[in-house]
Enzyme design. Structure first.
Site, mmCIF file in Angstrom:
data_model
loop_
_atom_site.group_PDB
_atom_site.id
_atom_site.type_symbol
_atom_site.label_atom_id
_atom_site.label_comp_id
_atom_site.label_asym_id
_atom_site.label_seq_id
_atom_site.Cartn_x
_atom_site.Cartn_y
_atom_site.Cartn_z
ATOM 1 N N ARG A 21 -25.149 14.746 17.661
ATOM 2 C CA ARG A 21 -25.094 13.344 17.229
ATOM 3 C C ARG A 21 -23.897 12.615 17.813
ATOM 4 O O ARG A 21 -22.959 13.236 18.317
ATOM 5 C CB ARG A 21 -24.950 13.268 15.703
ATOM 6 N N ARG A 41 -23.932 8.655 13.142
ATOM 7 C CA ARG A 41 -23.431 8.562 11.767
ATOM 8 C C ARG A 41 -22.012 7.993 11.812
ATOM 9 O O ARG A 41 -21.316 8.132 12.816
ATOM 10 C CB ARG A 41 -23.346 9.953 11.119
ATOM 11 N N THR A 84 5.031 2.119 6.045
ATOM 12 C CA THR A 84 3.609 1.788 6.060
ATOM 13 C C THR A 84 2.870 2.773 6.941
ATOM 14 O O THR A 84 3.374 3.137 8.017
ATOM 15 C CB THR A 84 3.297 0.359 6.567
ATOM 16 N N ASP A 98 3.313 -0.811 11.623
ATOM 17 C CA ASP A 98 3.335 -2.113 12.300
ATOM 18 C C ASP A 98 4.566 -2.966 11.964
ATOM 19 O O ASP A 98 4.550 -4.178 12.175
ATOM 20 C CB ASP A 98 2.044 -2.893 11.980
ATOM 21 N N HIS A 156 -8.828 5.495 1.890
ATOM 22 C CA HIS A 156 -7.583 5.859 1.206
ATOM 23 C C HIS A 156 -7.264 7.347 1.240
ATOM 24 O O HIS A 156 -6.163 7.740 0.837
ATOM 25 C CB HIS A 156 -7.619 5.341 -0.231
ATOM 26 N N ARG A 208 0.574 -5.171 -4.813
ATOM 27 C CA ARG A 208 0.699 -6.144 -3.722
ATOM 28 C C ARG A 208 1.129 -7.505 -4.277
ATOM 29 O O ARG A 208 0.800 -8.546 -3.724
ATOM 30 C CB ARG A 208 -0.626 -6.260 -2.973
ATOM 31 N N ARG A 262 -5.098 -1.967 9.456
ATOM 32 C CA ARG A 262 -5.060 -3.426 9.442
ATOM 33 C C ARG A 262 -5.221 -3.993 10.855
ATOM 34 O O ARG A 262 -6.062 -3.506 11.586
ATOM 35 C CB ARG A 262 -3.769 -3.900 8.808
ATOM 36 N N ASP A 287 0.486 1.949 8.549
ATOM 37 C CA ASP A 287 0.024 1.163 9.703
ATOM 38 C C ASP A 287 1.005 1.212 10.876
ATOM 39 O O ASP A 287 0.646 0.853 11.992
ATOM 40 C CB ASP A 287 -0.176 -0.305 9.294
ATOM 41 N N ASP A 292 5.510 -5.126 5.788
ATOM 42 C CA ASP A 292 5.946 -6.480 6.151
ATOM 43 C C ASP A 292 5.902 -7.458 4.970
ATOM 44 O O ASP A 292 6.775 -8.325 4.865
ATOM 45 C CB ASP A 292 5.176 -7.018 7.372
ATOM 46 N N GLY A 328 0.842 -1.201 0.000
ATOM 47 C CA GLY A 328 0.000 0.000 0.000
ATOM 48 C C GLY A 328 0.873 1.245 0.000
ATOM 49 O O GLY A 328 1.813 1.344 0.774
ATOM 50 N N MET A 366 -7.966 3.213 8.890
ATOM 51 C CA MET A 366 -7.239 2.003 8.476
ATOM 52 C C MET A 366 -6.198 1.621 9.532
ATOM 53 O O MET A 366 -6.110 2.237 10.589
ATOM 54 C CB MET A 366 -6.560 2.248 7.143
ATOM 55 N N GLU A 391 -10.213 -0.280 11.656
ATOM 56 C CA GLU A 391 -10.893 -1.239 10.754
ATOM 57 C C GLU A 391 -10.698 -2.685 11.196
ATOM 58 O O GLU A 391 -11.507 -3.552 10.898
ATOM 59 C CB GLU A 391 -10.371 -1.066 9.326
ATOM 60 N N ARG A 414 -4.120 7.917 2.867
ATOM 61 C CA ARG A 414 -2.880 7.462 2.242
ATOM 62 C C ARG A 414 -2.333 8.440 1.214
ATOM 63 O O ARG A 414 -1.209 8.267 0.733
ATOM 64 C CB ARG A 414 -3.097 6.097 1.570
#
Ligand code: F6P
Length: 340
Positions: A161, A264, A124, A128, A270, A71, A170, A126, A102, A10, A168, A220, A273
């Site tokens: 509300r 909501r 990344t 991670d 994305h 990918r 992962r 993420d 990774d 990604g 994102m 997510e 990103r």
């Protein structure tokens, strides 16, 4: 020496700055650079082009990657190793720099185990990847999500509300953690903690009582909805595609039912990103890219350039891909300090 470079997995802000780091430092060493197109796919299929210093000046501040990404797992097919070896020889490449998360780095490790002269650069959104304090892309992505929460807060306040933002990340909750903390969300739902509906509802009710609206951030990958197995599809590296899980929408429905207040949800997806890398990400990318060019030039193959404290160092690729880096208890403690 001829150094090939690829960007895989990604995309995220900072990739072009990392390429600038690799290409300029290689140039300083007197090494030539070529870029493989679309990650490992370009290596597998022998698609590459020269990388000029000039194009990297303007690209460095832009999101995405000028080399393209995919990918693709080049070693999925039984003849993958042989094909990649042939392609690198045909391109006359003496060393390869793989910039990725990774999956991309696991493929680099596989190649290295078969004698390939490869070094890695972790990236990344993420955050991670193991062995590095931070990955570039994360600061930029979480900053965009933080801004989104603040925008959602304005509209939640106006309409009294509950609003849930799904981010994102992962199966690691770094993006949700940073977003929730920095934007003062009323509750943040992470994959690293078991989902406790009662606790979430209590915090949202308290926020509604205090301010008349509530803001929730959810990762997510949080274990909120029953996993659909491969219903959302799987990528080449067998990762479940999580966008179909609808964690944010599910939580908004639950919260509306539990509180009786209109809810909501928004899925930032994305949008996180894209865009220009932050200052932090630009500097980290440049440093890691330059270090990778050094590692390649010095023949320190099988290594990956990482950030350790204030220093950029090389560590074995195997250490970086051993297991994903998830949010540790100390960060969870900090997060819960603000559960009022
Ligand atoms: O790994 C980066 C990431 O943005 C994850 O946070 C997310 O689950 C995934 O990529 C989305 O992948 P794609 O761009 O293939 O939809």
């Amino acid at each position: 020496m001829k150094v090939g470079v690829l960007t895989g997995g990604g995309d995220c802000p900072g990739l072009n700055a990392a390429l600038r780091g690799v290409v300029y430092r290689a140039h300083q060493h007197g090494d030539e650079t070529v870029g493989f197109l679309d990650g490992w796919k370009g290596v597998r299929d022998g698609e590459y082009r020269p990388l000029a210093l000039a194009e990297l000046v303007e690209a460095a501040g832009r999101g995405g990657t000028i080399l393209g990404s995919s990918r693709t797992n080049p070693f999925q097919a039984p003849d993958g190793i042989a094909r990649v070896g042939r392609s690198l020889r045909a391109a006359g490449v003496d060393a390869l720099v793989a910039v990725g998360g990774d999956d991309t780095l696991s493929a680099a490790l596989e190649l290295s185990k078969h004698g390939g002269k490869v070094v890695g650069v972790p990236k990344t959104m993420d955050n991670d990847v193991n062995g590095t304090d931070w990955t570039f892309g994360f600061d930029s992505a979480a900053s965009v999500a933080m801004d989104a929460v603040e925008r959602l807060r304005d509209t939640a306040r106006s309409h009294h509300r509950v609003v849930v933002l799904e981010v994102m990340g992962r199966h690691a909750g770094w993006v949700a953690l940073a977003t929730g903390l920095a934007a003062a969300a009323d509750f943040t739902v992470l994959p690293e903690e078991p989902y406790d509906e009662g606790r979430l509802v209590r915090h949202v009710r308290a926020a509604l009582a205090a301010r008349g609206y509530a803001v929730v951030v959810a990762s997510e990958g949080a274990a909120v909805v029953p996993t659909k197995g491969s219903a959302g599809g799987r990528d080449d590296f067998q990762h479940e595609i999580l966008r179909e899980r609808g964690v944010g929408a599910f939580l908004a429905r639950q919260l509306e039912a539990a509180t009786g207040v209109e809810a909501r949800s928004a899925q930032i997806g994305h949008i996180q990103r894209g865009g220009a890398p932050t200052l932090f990400d630009r500097l980290l990318s440049l440093r890691l890219g330059a270090k990778a060019a050094d590692l390649a030039h010095d023949g320190q193959f099988g290594q990956v350039a990482v950030l350790r404290g204030a220093e950029v160092v090389g560590i074995p690729l195997a250490d970086a891909v051993a297991s994903p880096k998830v949010v540790p208890p100390a960060w969870l403690d900090l997060l819960h300090t603000f559960d009022a």
